[in-house]
Every structure is written in C-alpha cells, then in structure tokens.
Design an enzyme around this catalytic site. Structure first.
Site, PDB file in Angstrom:
ATOM      1  CE1 TYR A 220      91.886  -9.850 116.666  1.00 21.64           C
ATOM      2  CE2 TYR A 220      93.172  -7.708 115.742  1.00 21.64           C
ATOM      3  CZ  TYR A 220      92.873  -8.648 117.465  1.00 21.64           C
ATOM      4  OH  TYR A 220      92.915  -7.972 118.270  1.00 21.64           O
TER       5      TYR A 220
ATOM      6  CB  SER B 171      91.323  -4.599 118.313  1.00 20.78           C
ATOM      7  OG  SER B 171      92.860  -4.439 117.995  1.00 20.78           O
TER       8      SER B 171
END
Length: 285
Positions: A164, A151
């Site tokens: 995350y 990401s």
C-alpha cells in the site's frame, strides 16, 4: 506548493470519478452533484455504483450521470471509460483518479498477487486515468483539474503496509511529476494529490472486490488489518468530510490536500530522518 485556482463555479462542468461505488468516490460524487456538476462514475462493483447513483438522485435530483463498470488496473478498460465519458459529455473538467484497495502484512510475506492487485489498482489505475483522460482534457480547450487519491501513507511509512505504501508514495511522486510536466507545457490543467488519513470508507474490506485469480493474500494480513480497522473506527472524520476538504482544496488552489493535521508531525519527522540519514520513522496513528 499550490496550484492555480481555476474554479469559481463548477456548475455544469463534468466530474469523472473512479471508485465511485463507495468511500471517497461516493462522497465526491455527492459533493460534485450538489455543486451542479454532471457525473461520470466508474467502479468495478455495479451494485455499489447503482447505490451511489440512487443517493445522488436523492441529494441532487436530475443530475446527469454516466455509470460505467471499469477495472482501473486494466488500461483498455480505462481507455474505454474515457471514450464513453467523452461520447456522453464531450468534456471532462475534474478527474478524480480515486479507486483504491488495501493489502497488509509483513513485506516479506506479501504474495505476488498482493503486489499485482495493490499496484494494479492503487498505482496503475491512476497512471491509466492520466494516460486516457489528460490528453483529451488538454485538447478540449477548457480548464481542467486532476485529483489523484494517494494517502498519508504516501507521505510516511507504516508497519505492515509495504504494498500500500509503495503504491501511494508512487502516486504522490507521479502527481508531482504531472504537475511539473503540465507547468512546462503551459497547460490549462492543474493537479492536486489527496492524502487522507484513516477514515471509514470500506477500504479495509476491499477484499470483497479482489479478483479470484489474485486471491493468494499475505497469510499474516489479518492482524494488521485488524489494527487498521481499529484506527479507522476511531476516526473523527467521515468520507463526506474528506470530500468537502477536497473541494475546498481545489477552490484554494492547493496541490497537497491533507485531511488530518495530526499526521503532519509524522511527515516532518520522516523528512528529517531523510535529510539526516537516519533510520526511517514508522508512523503510528
């Protein structure tokens, strides 16, 4: 940094995709099917996976496809998935370690279950995919390529995203190390790491697949997830766009595959802060 371009015609090759029931995984399955590839698709939600397979059949009739339920946070299940893939197809050429989930909230309020679930799926799922598939890819005697979904949160840090970001940063580092190791081994297997920004994929609703025994979530998560959903809703890219960019990146031999040019200044500011020893830069998109 780029990696060797090994692909001119993927037709007839085998694409392995985890998290194929929705989001990037579904879009990658459709894109690979349209390229004439055979598909080995895994997801923890078989209803979602069946919906993906139906879309694949409509878009590319006759595509040979394996469906397999797999919780990528469990090493034994990923190993079984690899065994089933090789039993069915005998080979794997593109490995997309893609399955991912989202947790949110202040770092000090993240529960043990948040960490176990988020790290288990987002990081260990990639590690187990590498562990079970790459040795087989090295033995098969044909070119292969690994694409690990990280990401932009693997390149910068975001408020309320400790679990995350920690996992996605680790995926970027693991991908870089895998690249180095394969290069030293003179292997015919390449690596790319996909670092997309906010895109409507359903990841903000990934709690729907959260195991009951890991249900204790950050009590302050809702406000942060709400902000994430607003950013996702404002995205001008779709999962299909990201799949197209990913396949273009493979053809171009790119290691870092990014999707949102507007996030690169934040990456540069973060790297500048590291070099200069400044306080970390908090990205906002």
């Amino acid at each position: 940094m780029s990696t060797t371009n090994r692909w001119t015609d993927p037709s007839g090759k085998v694409a392995v995709i985890t998290g194929a029931g929705s989001g990037f995984g579904r879009a990658l399955a459709l894109a690979c099917a349209k390229e004439g590839m055979k598909l080995s698709l895994a997801d923890v939600n078989m209803n979602d996976l069946a919906a993906t397979v139906a879309l694949v059949e409509a878009a590319a009739p006759g595509t040979e496809c394996l469906q397999w339920r797999c919780d990528v946070s469990k090493a034994a299940e990923v190993e079984q998935y690899a065994q089933q893939t090789y039993s069915r197809f005998g080979k794997a050429h593109w490995l997309f370690n893609n399955a991912g989930v989202s947790t949110a909230g202040p770092a000090w309020m993240s529960t043990a279950e948040d960490w176990e679930w988020g790290i288990g799926v987002n990081l260990m799922g990639v590690a187990y995919g590498i562990r079970s598939f790459v040795p087989r890819m090295l033995e098969q005697g044909e070119p292969g390529h690994v694409v690990n979904t990280a990401s932009v949160a693997g390149l910068v840090t975001v408020v309320g995203s400790a679990v995350y970001c920690a996992a996605k940063h680790a995926v970027v580092a693991m991908s870089e190390c895998l690249h180095h190791d394969l290069h030293v081994a003179k292997a015919n297997v390449g690596v790319s790491v996909l670092c997309p920004g906010f895109v409507p994929t359903g990841i903000a609703d990934s709690e729907r697949n959260r195991p009951e025994h890991l249900s204790a979530t950050n009590p302050l998560s809702s406000a942060y997830l709400s902000q994430a959903k607003k950013a996702i809703a404002a995205s001008t890219l779709t999962a299909d766009d990201v799949a197209r960019i990913t396949l273009d990146g493979l053809r171009e031999g790119r290691f870092y595959i990014t999707t949102h040019p507007q996030t690169m200044p934040a990456v540069a500011l973060r790297n500048e802060a590291i070099v200069q020893g400044k306080a970390p830069f908090a990205a906002r998109f």
